[in-house]
Write an enzyme that holds these catalytic residues in place. Structure first.
Site, PDB file in Angstrom:
ATOM      1  N   HIS A 171      -2.074   2.263   7.518  1.00 30.03           N
ATOM      2  CA  HIS A 171      -1.329   1.179   8.156  1.00 30.03           C
ATOM      3  C   HIS A 171      -1.367   1.352   9.668  1.00 30.03           C
ATOM      4  O   HIS A 171      -1.118   2.449  10.166  1.00 30.03           O
ATOM      5  CB  HIS A 171       0.126   1.182   7.675  1.00 30.03           C
ATOM      6  CG  HIS A 171       0.236   0.952   6.209  1.00 30.03           C
ATOM      7  ND1 HIS A 171       0.204   1.977   5.299  1.00 30.03           N
ATOM      8  CD2 HIS A 171       0.351  -0.188   5.494  1.00 30.03           C
ATOM      9  CE1 HIS A 171       0.304   1.473   4.076  1.00 30.03           C
ATOM     10  NE2 HIS A 171       0.386   0.172   4.171  1.00 30.03           N
TER      11      HIS A 171
ATOM     12  N   GLY B  17       0.829  -1.205   0.000  1.00 27.16           N
ATOM     13  CA  GLY B  17       0.000   0.000   0.000  1.00 27.16           C
ATOM     14  C   GLY B  17       0.856   1.244   0.000  1.00 27.16           C
ATOM     15  O   GLY B  17       2.041   1.200  -0.314  1.00 27.16           O
ATOM     16  N   CYS B  18       0.271   2.353   0.368  1.00 30.17           N
ATOM     17  CA  CYS B  18       0.965   3.645   0.388  1.00 30.17           C
ATOM     18  C   CYS B  18       2.269   3.539   1.183  1.00 30.17           C
ATOM     19  O   CYS B  18       2.273   3.070   2.319  1.00 30.17           O
ATOM     20  CB  CYS B  18       0.061   4.709   1.000  1.00 30.17           C
ATOM     21  SG  CYS B  18       0.843   6.316   1.156  1.00 30.17           S
ATOM     22  N   PHE B  19       3.355   3.967   0.576  1.00 30.75           N
ATOM     23  CA  PHE B  19       4.650   3.793   1.233  1.00 30.75           C
ATOM     24  C   PHE B  19       4.854   4.675   2.457  1.00 30.75           C
ATOM     25  O   PHE B  19       5.709   4.392   3.285  1.00 30.75           O
ATOM     26  CB  PHE B  19       5.820   3.913   0.268  1.00 30.75           C
ATOM     27  CG  PHE B  19       5.828   5.050  -0.726  1.00 30.75           C
ATOM     28  CD1 PHE B  19       5.292   6.294  -0.464  1.00 30.75           C
ATOM     29  CD2 PHE B  19       6.425   4.850  -1.965  1.00 30.75           C
ATOM     30  CE1 PHE B  19       5.344   7.321  -1.397  1.00 30.75           C
ATOM     31  CE2 PHE B  19       6.487   5.874  -2.911  1.00 30.75           C
ATOM     32  CZ  PHE B  19       5.944   7.115  -2.618  1.00 30.75           C
ATOM     33  N   TRP B  20       4.072   5.734   2.635  1.00 27.35           N
ATOM     34  CA  TRP B  20       4.245   6.601   3.805  1.00 27.35           C
ATOM     35  C   TRP B  20       4.020   5.834   5.107  1.00 27.35           C
ATOM     36  O   TRP B  20       4.830   5.891   6.020  1.00 27.35           O
ATOM     37  CB  TRP B  20       3.289   7.775   3.763  1.00 27.35           C
ATOM     38  CG  TRP B  20       3.455   8.733   2.642  1.00 27.35           C
ATOM     39  CD1 TRP B  20       4.552   8.899   1.832  1.00 27.35           C
ATOM     40  CD2 TRP B  20       2.487   9.681   2.198  1.00 27.35           C
ATOM     41  NE1 TRP B  20       4.316   9.889   0.918  1.00 27.35           N
ATOM     42  CE2 TRP B  20       3.052  10.392   1.118  1.00 27.35           C
ATOM     43  CE3 TRP B  20       1.203   9.997   2.608  1.00 27.35           C
ATOM     44  CZ2 TRP B  20       2.371  11.402   0.446  1.00 27.35           C
ATOM     45  CZ3 TRP B  20       0.520  11.009   1.942  1.00 27.35           C
ATOM     46  CH2 TRP B  20       1.108  11.704   0.875  1.00 27.35           C
TER      47      TRP B  20
END
EC number: 1.8.4.11
Length: 169
Positions: free
Chosen positions: A155, A12-15
């Protein structure tokens, strides 16, 4: 540095991935970027087929690949194809990019353990692939949630989440 090992994960979003994984014991450094796609030097606006991913450098004297994967499976939903939360598309797929045969086998074993555990409601759809080139994302994406603590993430650690090995299930 030569004793350190490397892992590449997409979930998912790497942040959010970076924000949680960088705090794990034994993690030496992380950087976010793109991998597994069709073009060289991808950017946030042009990364066809690439996954948003995190490159992890870790100290095997303090943690191991299995522990990193167990945390990876805890903080994202590995049962949704090409999606994490509100983020939809192949950029947000769940994929483990292994750097050697040992990592490949550990990844497959860990996935089998997740499936057998019942901790997630469906079957794991996480792909396991050889690690291609990793392209570092733009500076504004590095350590994003450290600079913007209330920024977007999908996350979350799940308290009490512990992955048993199949023999223990």
């Amino acid at each position: 540095m030569s004793d350190h090992k490397r892992a590449v994960l997409a979930g998912g979003c790497f942040w959010g991935m970076q924000d949680l994984i960088r705090k794990q014991p034994g993690v030496v450094s992380t950087r976010v970027g793109y991998t597994g796609g069709q073009n060289d030097h991808p950017t946030y606006r042009n990364h066809p087929g690439h996954a948003e991913a995190i490159e992890i450098v870790y100290d095997p004297a303090q943690t191991d690949y299995r522990a990193l994967l167990e945390f990876f499976f805890q903080i994202h939903d590995p049962t949704t194809k090409n999606r994490q939360g509100n983020d939809i598309g192949t950029s947000y797929r769940s994929e483990i990019f292994y750097v050697d045969e040992e990592q490949r086998q550990i990844a497959l074993d860990t996935i089998a353990d997740v499936d057998a555990s019942g901790l997630w409601p469906g079957k794991v759809v996480t792909e396991v692939s050889p690690a291609p080139d990793f392209w570092e994302a733009e500076p504004e994406h590095q350590d994003y949630l450290e600079r913007y603590p209330t920024g977007y993430t999908c996350h979350f650690p799940r308290p009490g989440w512990k992955l048993p090995k199949r023999a223990e299930v």
